[in-house]
Each structure stands twice: as structure tokens, then as C-alpha cells.
Enzyme design. Structure first.
Site, PDB file in Angstrom:
ATOM      1  CE  LYS A   1     -12.096 -22.772  27.285  1.00 54.56           C
ATOM      2  NZ  LYS A   1     -10.662 -22.669  27.624  1.00 54.56           N
ATOM      3  N   GLY A   2     -15.913 -18.180  23.980  1.00 56.39           N
ATOM      4  CA  GLY A   2     -15.947 -16.756  23.649  1.00 56.39           C
ATOM      5  C   GLY A   2     -17.267 -16.059  23.899  1.00 56.39           C
TER       6      GLY A   2
ATOM      7  CG  ASP B   1     -16.724 -15.329  20.100  1.00 50.45           C
ATOM      8  OD1 ASP B   1     -17.100 -15.887  19.047  1.00 50.45           O
ATOM      9  OD2 ASP B   1     -15.668 -15.643  20.676  1.00 50.45           O
TER      10      ASP B   1
ATOM     11  CG  ASP C   1     -12.895 -14.582  11.275  1.00 51.30           C
ATOM     12  OD1 ASP C   1     -12.772 -13.451  10.791  1.00 51.30           O
ATOM     13  OD2 ASP C   1     -11.965 -15.396  11.331  1.00 51.30           O
TER      14      ASP C   1
ATOM     15  CE  LYS D   1     -12.102 -10.291  13.129  1.00 47.68           C
ATOM     16  NZ  LYS D   1     -10.863 -11.073  13.263  1.00 47.68           N
TER      17      LYS D   1
ATOM     18  CB  VAL E   1     -11.100  -7.708  18.401  1.00 49.61           C
ATOM     19  CG1 VAL E   1     -10.993  -6.537  17.446  1.00 49.61           C
ATOM     20  CG2 VAL E   1     -12.130  -8.707  17.883  1.00 49.61           C
TER      21      VAL E   1
ATOM     22  CG  ASP F   1      -9.132 -16.924  23.104  1.00 51.61           C
ATOM     23  OD1 ASP F   1     -10.021 -16.900  22.229  1.00 51.61           O
ATOM     24  OD2 ASP F   1      -8.229 -17.780  23.140  1.00 51.61           O
TER      25      ASP F   1
ATOM     26  NE  ARG G   1     -11.354 -17.705  26.589  1.00 56.15           N
ATOM     27  CZ  ARG G   1     -11.666 -18.041  25.343  1.00 56.15           C
ATOM     28  NH1 ARG G   1     -12.508 -17.279  24.664  1.00 56.15           N
ATOM     29  NH2 ARG G   1     -11.152 -19.104  24.778  1.00 56.15           N
TER      30      ARG G   1
HETATM   31  P1  IMP Z   1     -14.984 -18.681  12.123  1.00 51.46           P
HETATM   32  O1  IMP Z   1     -15.275 -20.151  12.165  1.00 51.46           O
HETATM   33  O2  IMP Z   1     -13.787 -18.388  11.259  1.00 51.46           O
HETATM   34  O3  IMP Z   1     -16.162 -17.821  11.759  1.00 51.46           O
HETATM   35  O4  IMP Z   1     -14.447 -18.277  13.520  1.00 51.46           O
HETATM   36  C1  IMP Z   1     -15.228 -18.110  14.591  1.00 51.46           C
HETATM   37  C2  IMP Z   1     -14.382 -18.206  15.834  1.00 51.46           C
HETATM   38  O5  IMP Z   1     -13.043 -17.746  15.637  1.00 51.46           O
HETATM   39  C3  IMP Z   1     -14.957 -17.299  16.871  1.00 51.46           C
HETATM   40  O6  IMP Z   1     -15.912 -17.968  17.626  1.00 51.46           O
HETATM   41  C4  IMP Z   1     -13.760 -16.904  17.678  1.00 51.46           C
HETATM   42  O7  IMP Z   1     -13.565 -17.859  18.697  1.00 51.46           O
HETATM   43  C5  IMP Z   1     -12.604 -16.980  16.714  1.00 51.46           C
HETATM   44  N1  IMP Z   1     -12.218 -15.654  16.222  1.00 51.46           N
HETATM   45  C6  IMP Z   1     -12.395 -15.135  14.999  1.00 51.46           C
HETATM   46  N2  IMP Z   1     -11.940 -13.880  14.924  1.00 51.46           N
HETATM   47  C7  IMP Z   1     -11.436 -13.592  16.142  1.00 51.46           C
HETATM   48  C8  IMP Z   1     -10.826 -12.419  16.706  1.00 51.46           C
HETATM   49  O8  IMP Z   1     -10.652 -11.362  16.079  1.00 51.46           O
HETATM   50  N3  IMP Z   1     -10.473 -12.519  18.003  1.00 51.46           N
HETATM   51  C9  IMP Z   1     -10.658 -13.640  18.758  1.00 51.46           C
HETATM   52  N4  IMP Z   1     -11.218 -14.737  18.264  1.00 51.46           N
HETATM   53  C10 IMP Z   1     -11.609 -14.719  16.974  1.00 51.46           C
HETATM   54 MG    MG Z   2     -15.964 -18.521  19.505  1.00 51.79          MG
END
Ligand code: IMP
Ligand code: MG
Length: 221
Positions: free
Chosen positions: A75-76, A140, A143, A171, A193, A199, A205
Site C-alpha cells: 500500500k506504501g 515507496d 530497502d 536506502k 521512516v 507505515d 501512512r
Molecule cells: P525491501 O524488500 O527490503 O526492499 O523492502 C521494501 C518494503 O519494505 C517497502 O516497500 C516498504 O513497504 C518496507 N520498508 C522498508 N523500509 C521501510 C521504512 O523505513 N519504513 C516503512 N516501510 C519500509
Molecule cells: Mg512497500
């Protein structure tokens, strides 16, 4: 009579129990944090609006005169996508895709540790056909890269004509898989964040600025 510093608007007051529960988990410097307004602003709504506008200008130039389908990751990315598509000057349409990470219980139940397990699953597929379309996947935050890698592989299998990725936040220090976005709003350090669609346990959100949630760390696994 309530003083300015004591007043919490009704919507923000809804977050207060969460902050109270978590106070014992927070590092000493953040124990004072008693309302959403005290969460430090990392990126203001004005900075976000200006950057989204720049990204839209860049995307408009890159896809000049072509039809583009924007696919937001629920949803982000919903807030970011709706702002972005209103700024691009293209023949654009949009759709949403939903994913969830197995055993990724971000939020208060998981105390102050959060991370992705690496097992991503689809919870909602796109409704449009992507075949031969110019597709911009809108996320959004990038990470660890696990979610985006999963989605990229999935969406490329639909054989779009052109595929690229736009993220509001990046990040890079947390990356586990080598993946980058074509359009990045802001590069940030390893802080958790919230706001502008992001969220913490489904809260925050709707905050218009991006704020730092103190005391939440990745487990580095
Ligand atoms: P990844 O698969 O680790 O790259 O994570 C991506 C998802 O993790 C994003 O779409 C967010 O929903 C969530 N996420 C990662 N870092 C944050 C943060 O700092 N705040 C909120 N959600 C995060
Ligand atoms: Mg997300």
C-alpha cells in the site's frame, strides 16, 4: 485550557496508544516522544512535492509522447503514485500490485526489530495486460531490494515493451540484492521512516511529511 504542546489533533491522537506502548522499547533520547508531531521530520511535504515534480518532469521527457502504465506497489506507494501521475504530462494510466513478505511482521508486535525474510508473495495482481506496454513500477522505498527483485522478475515475464522503476526513497546501505531504481526521489541512511504512504504497523501512512520512527532497527539478517 489546553496548551499548544499538549493538544493532539484527533487523528494524531489515534496514534498515541502505539507510542505509549512502545516507549519502553525506545532509546533514551526518544523517550520524550509523546505525539506524532515529535517524530523528527526527515523530508518535509514541500521537499517531497518539489522532488516529485522533478521526477515527473524527467519521466515525461524520457517517455515523450508515449503511453505509460504506472504500476504502484500497495500500500506504501499509493500516495506517491497518485502525486506522481498527476504531474506527468503523458498519456498515462495506472494500476496496483500487492505483495507481502512472509514472516515480516513490521510493527509494534515485533518490538523494535524489523526486516524482510526474503520470501515475497503476490497478494494482488495487476488488472491491465503489461504486454508491449511502457511500464513504470512505482515503489515507496527500496530497502533490501527483495521486494523489487521479486516484482521486477514477475513483471518482466509479462513482456512489457519498456520497463523501469521509480522509488521515492532509497536506502542503499541495507541492500541485500544488487538492484537499483531508474528514478530515485531521495537517498536516505538506515533509519525507519513513516508518512507519505509509509507505515509502521499500518499506522502513520497519512502523515504528509516523512518522519523518523525512533528505536526501530533492521536485524541485519
Ligand atoms: P525491501 O524488500 O527490503 O526492499 O523492502 C521494501 C518494503 O519494505 C517497502 O516497500 C516498504 O513497504 C518496507 N520498508 C522498508 N523500509 C521501510 C521504512 O523505513 N519504513 C516503512 N516501510 C519500509
Ligand atoms: Mg512497500
Amino acid at each position: 485550557m489546553i496548551s499548544d504542546s499538549e493538544y493532539i489533533p484527533p487523528l494524531l491522537a489515534a496514534h498515541r496508544p502505539l507510542l505509549r506502548v512502545r516507549r519502553s522499547l525506545l532509546p533514551a533520547h526518544s523517550v520524550r516522544c509523546s505525539s506524532v508531531n515529535e517524530l523528527r521530520i526527515l523530508i518535509s511535504r514541500e521537499q517531497i512535492a518539489a522532488r516529485v515534480c522533478e521526477m515527473a518532469t524527467q519521466i515525461t521527457a524520457d517517455f515523450k509522447d508515449r503511453q505509460v502504465l504506472f504500476v504502484g506497489v500497495l500500500k506504501g506507494a499509493a500516495v506517491f503514485l497518485t502525486d506522481l501521475v498527476r504531474q506527468v504530462q503523458l498519456d498515462a494510466s495506472y494500476d496496483f500490485i500487492g505483495v507481502s513478505s512472509y514472516g515480516n511482521p513490521r510493527g509494534p508486535k515485533q518490538e523494535n526489530v524489523w526486516d524482510s525474510t526474503g520470501e515475497v508473495r503476490l497478494t494482488k495482481d495487476v488488472e491491465h495486460s503489461l504486454r508491449d506496454q511502457n511500464v513504470v513500477l512505482v515503489e515507496d522505498i527500496l530497502d533490501t531490494g527483495l521486494t523489487l527483485s521479486f516484482l521486477k522478475r514477475l513483471l518482466l515475464s509479462h513482456q512489457p515493451r519498456r520497463f523501469c522503476v521509480a522509488v521515492l526513497l532509497d536506502k542503499p546501505s541495507r541492500r541485500k540484492l544488487a538492484i537499483n531504481a531508474d528514478y530515485v526521489g531521495f537517498t536516505i541512511s538506515d533509519e525507519f521512516v513513516v508518512g507519505y504512504g509509509l507505515d509502521y504497523g499500518e499506522k502513520f501512512r497519512n502523515l504528509p511529511d516523512i518522519r523518523v520512527m525512533p528505536g526501530v532497527t533492521g536485524n541485519g539478517s
